[in-house]
Design a protein around this motif. Structure first.
Motif, PDB file in Angstrom:
ATOM      1  N   ALA A 223      57.338  92.532  60.652  1.00  0.00           N
ATOM      2  CA  ALA A 223      58.180  93.014  59.554  1.00  0.00           C
ATOM      3  C   ALA A 223      59.588  93.378  60.011  1.00  0.00           C
ATOM      4  CB  ALA A 223      57.525  94.219  58.899  1.00  0.00           C
ATOM      5  N   GLY A 224      59.858  93.206  61.297  1.00  0.00           N
ATOM      6  CA  GLY A 224      61.181  93.529  61.805  1.00  0.00           C
ATOM      7  C   GLY A 224      61.319  94.961  62.249  1.00  0.00           C
ATOM      8  N   SER A 228      60.726  94.406  67.440  1.00  0.00           N
ATOM      9  CA  SER A 228      60.889  93.052  66.926  1.00  0.00           C
ATOM     10  C   SER A 228      61.919  92.297  67.749  1.00  0.00           C
ATOM     11  CB  SER A 228      61.342  93.101  65.464  1.00  0.00           C
ATOM     12  OG  SER A 228      61.674  91.813  65.015  1.00  0.00           O
ATOM     13  N   SER A 238      64.460  86.988  57.168  1.00  0.00           N
ATOM     14  CA  SER A 238      63.448  87.655  57.975  1.00  0.00           C
ATOM     15  C   SER A 238      63.978  87.947  59.374  1.00  0.00           C
ATOM     16  CB  SER A 238      62.193  86.783  58.099  1.00  0.00           C
ATOM     17  OG  SER A 238      61.291  87.382  59.008  1.00  0.00           O
ATOM     18  N   GLY A 240      61.854  89.410  61.542  1.00  0.00           N
ATOM     19  CA  GLY A 240      60.620  89.724  62.233  1.00  0.00           C
ATOM     20  C   GLY A 240      60.432  88.930  63.504  1.00  0.00           C
TER      21      GLY A 240
END
Length: 332
Positions: A223-224, A228, A238, A240
């Motif tokens: 999800a970052g 990450s 994104s 992530g």
């Protein structure tokens, strides 16, 4: 109205709750499972938990008709004894759960595998309520399942019915093509890749950050979040970690393919997906459902695939139902 004590006995914790005959959970108590101390220690602690719930019920003027237990392991439900178990609970195989708890508490005790208990709860009052048949598949610390028909779980001739984590999966292989070891002692089973620990191991095999301690951390990286390594300039919106995203994707597709294959065999009215991964968000769910739909035979294209709704109380409710409706444990 009658009341029963439902117990959800897992490898990490044991929950007990007072459940009414209409399925309402009035209150719960939780203790750690003494998973390294053997069956007798676990029975002693669980009996004390049950008696604590019973004392609370007595304060409210409520009697207890009996105990229903959903236990980890393969359970001979006719006798309430654990047939086999992994070393998640040391010394659990062979434990007479029904006799041990009845002797310690004075209450009649019925026992079934914990995923069957979970499925019974969902079939009674949860996501599969009012259906004629349902298949529950659970993806969490392990992979389990239960096929409930007419309100009764399919237990199997040797009580192994529902152990869906131990079917072969083409995803359960490493980069060299070797089958991944499974906790049951075999290899190449879907649990080895589609469980939470299996997903975490896949992340590490792909070169993920060894500082990520568990599955939750893998999802955070995807999800970052902290740790990450994603680059939003390359991946669009994104940010992530691409290794985490890839590991989640393969584990989810393994889960979906297995559920789809089971649907082709059993043709349930509905499939209920439960466990920690089912609640992990769309990154897992969307990949799982896509693989599930791709596996289905054409007549099953509209088969409902839904999340479980009872959460942590499902197994308590299902276990208590063993007391209210003992006929559901007819050996099948």
């Amino acid at each position: 109205m009658r009341h029963a004590i439902g117990v959800d006995l897992g490898g990490t914790k044991t929950a007990g709750g007072l459940v009414s005959e209409d399925g309402e959970v009035l209150f719960t108590e939780t203790i750690p499972t003494l998973s390294r101390q053997g069956g007798e220690a676990i029975l002693n602690a669980t009996a004390e938990l049950v008696l604590r719930v019973r004392r609370r019920a007595a304060v409210e003027g409520l009697g207890v008709a009996g105990i229903g237990v959903g236990s980890a392991g393969v359970v001979d439900a006719a006798h309430g004894r654990v047939v086999s178990a992994t070393d998640a609970i040391r010394g659990w195989a062979g434990t007479d759960v029904a006799g041990g708890l009845a002797g310690r508490t004075g209450l009649h005790t019925a026992v079934v595998n914990d995923v069957h208990a979970h499925a019974l709860g969902e079939a009674w009052l949860g996501a599969a309520a009012a259906t004629s048949s349902s298949l529950l598949v659970a993806f969490g610390t392990g992979v389990g399942g239960s096929f409930v028909v007419g309100g009764r779980p399919l237990l199997g001739h040797r009580w192994v019915g529902g152990h869906v984590g131990h079917v072969a999966s083409p995803f359960a292989h490493d980069a060299a093509g070797s089958p991944l070891p499974c906790v049951c002692g075999s290899a190449g089973h879907v649990e080895a890749i589609a469980s939470g620990p299996g997903l975490h191991s896949e992340y590490l095999r792909r070169g993920g950050d060894p500082a990520a301690p568990d599955t939750r951390a893998v999802f955070a990286r995807a999800a970052g979040g902290e740790g990450s390594t994603g680059d939003s300039s390359v991946r669009g919106e994104s940010a992530g970690d691409p290794v985490a995203i890839a590991a989640i994707d393969v584990a989810a597709r393994a889960a979906g393919q297995a559920a789809g294959g089971l649907a082709n065999i059993l043709d349930p009215e509905v499939i209920v997906v439960s466990g920690g991964l089912a609640d992990a968000g769309p990154l897992w769910w969307d990949a799982m459902e896509a693989a599930f739909r791709a596996e289905l035979m054409p007549p099953l294209a509209a088969l409902p695939l839904v999340r479980a709704t009872l959460g942590g109380t499902a197994a308590l409710v299902g276990a208590a139902r063993l007391v209210f409706s003992p006929e559901i444990l007819t050996h099948s």
